[in-house]
Design an enzyme around this catalytic site. Structure first.
Site, PDB file in Angstrom:
ATOM      1  N   GLY A  14       0.815  -1.211   0.000  1.00  0.00           N
ATOM      2  CA  GLY A  14       0.000   0.000   0.000  1.00  0.00           C
ATOM      3  C   GLY A  14       0.846   1.258   0.000  1.00  0.00           C
ATOM      4  N   CYS A 155      -3.316   9.678  11.163  1.00  0.00           N
ATOM      5  CA  CYS A 155      -2.989  10.915  10.435  1.00  0.00           C
ATOM      6  C   CYS A 155      -3.816  12.099  10.917  1.00  0.00           C
ATOM      7  CB  CYS A 155      -3.156  10.697   8.936  1.00  0.00           C
ATOM      8  SG  CYS A 155      -4.750   9.995   8.440  1.00  0.00           S
TER       9      CYS A 155
END
Length: 354
Positions: A14, A155
């Site tokens: 990914g 994040c």
């Protein structure tokens, strides 16, 4: 290579895995010995991550977790939430150090995990017994230095918490806090979906999981540990933005009317004075994504509003790259601290301009 630490990346196909590889392949104290993936198993890393062509001969492998970490010193897990938890339980007994980029070991309460992630945690004792250290260096640097297992922050959580950290440290953070944060498409992974496919996202803005995003309890937990009020609450609206990388967060906080611009400047300066990846900006230029995209740096700033009754509003801004400081870069920063290296190794270069 004999003196280098042997690293494995579980889930390396990914975007997070790509960013880990891009940096760890050039780490002076690390040799990446293998990386695993599901659908990409058997493919060369450079055939999946085209920017790594000619830089590695590694191929993705399909291995059990125990096979994957055999002989390794450290395992980076770039796997989805709910998948990583079981993998961690499978490899804890191996003795390998772990840096987990998923959300599976960030929270300290199993009931909260079940509420926000939709499943029962398979190893709830490890949420409360201190097995994992929360990997936000700006808050937990000394604990990270002593850690063996790192739960690397999310994040959104990193962006919002760092934007509000000076107020928490200064005892000025109470709820409710309102935050709107826009994020780039790479945060949705490398498999196109209806809401992430480029033709639909490139000229669009949309919210998702309003007031229910799984990073809400993580942010509150972090800010309370930093000095935020116990009754702190957060109303968070995430926004899907038409850019590949980056998060920009705007948070609204009410503080006592007596709070001054000079007092807040001092708080921001004191909180981040010795932080190598934090930039305080303000005045004519406030934080922006283009200043940090591609790098491990964070831009933070604030604007102080007028007095209304017995309070006034502080608007806090923060921006970072979701794949670097919001993902793989922060994981490597914590790894560097854990191993006693300079935390800036492979991370010190600035982002791209433009």
């Amino acid at each position: 290579m004999a003196n280098k630490l042997k690293a494995v990346i579980l889930g390396g196909s990914g975007y997070g895995g790509a960013e880990l590889l891009r940096r760890l392949l050039f780490h002076p104290h690390v040799e990446v010995v293998r990386t695993t993936a599901g659908e990409s198993s058997g493919k060369k890393v450079s055939d999946v991550h085209l920017n790594l062509a000619g830089l590695t001969e590694l191929s993705f492998e399909s291995l059990s977790p125990k096979e994957a970490v055999a002989g390794a010193d450290v395992a980076f897990l770039a796997m989805p939430h709910k998948t990583a938890a079981q993998v961690v339980l499978d490899i804890l007994a191996s003795g390998v150090r772990i840096v987990d980029l998923s959300g599976d070991f960030r929270l300290r309460d199993a009931a909260t995990y079940a509420k926000y992630y939709g499943v029962t945690h398979p190893g709830p004792q490890h949420l409360t017994d201190g097995t994992f250290t929360y990997g936000l260096p700006e808050l937990n640097r000394e604990a990270i230095r002593k850690a063996k297992y790192i739960a690397s922050p999310g994040c959104f959580a990193t962006t919002i918490a760092l934007g509000l950290l000076p107020l928490a440290r200064g005892g000025k953070l109470r709820g409710p806090v309102q935050t709107v944060a826009a994020t780039g498409s790479s945060g949705s992974g490398n498999t196109p979906q209806l809401t992430t496919h480029h033709p639909l996202r490139a000229s669009n803005l949309r919210t998702y999981k309003p007031l229910e995003h799984q990073h809400v309890p993580e942010i509150l937990q972090t800010l309370r540990l930093a000095g935020g009020a116990e009754d702190l609450s957060l109303e968070f609206i995430p926004v899907s933005a038409p850019l590949p990388r980056g998060i920009f967060a705007t948070s609204f906080v009410h503080v006592p009317a007596s709070t001054t611009q000079e007092e807040l400047h001092a708080l921001w300066k004191e909180t981040f004075a010795r932080e190598p990846f934090i930039r305080i900006v303000g005045g004519a230029r406030q934080p922006e994504v283009v200043g940090v995209a591609g790098g491990n740096y964070v831009e933070v700033g604030f604007t102080l509003g007028p007095v209304t009754g017995d309070t006034r509003r502080v608007v806090c801004f923060s921006a970072l790259d979701n794949l670097v400081k919001g993902g793989a870069g922060q994981a490597i920063q914590s790894f560097n601290l854990m191993m006693g290296f300079d935390e800036r190794l492979t991370l010190a270069e600035p982002g791209l301009w433009p």
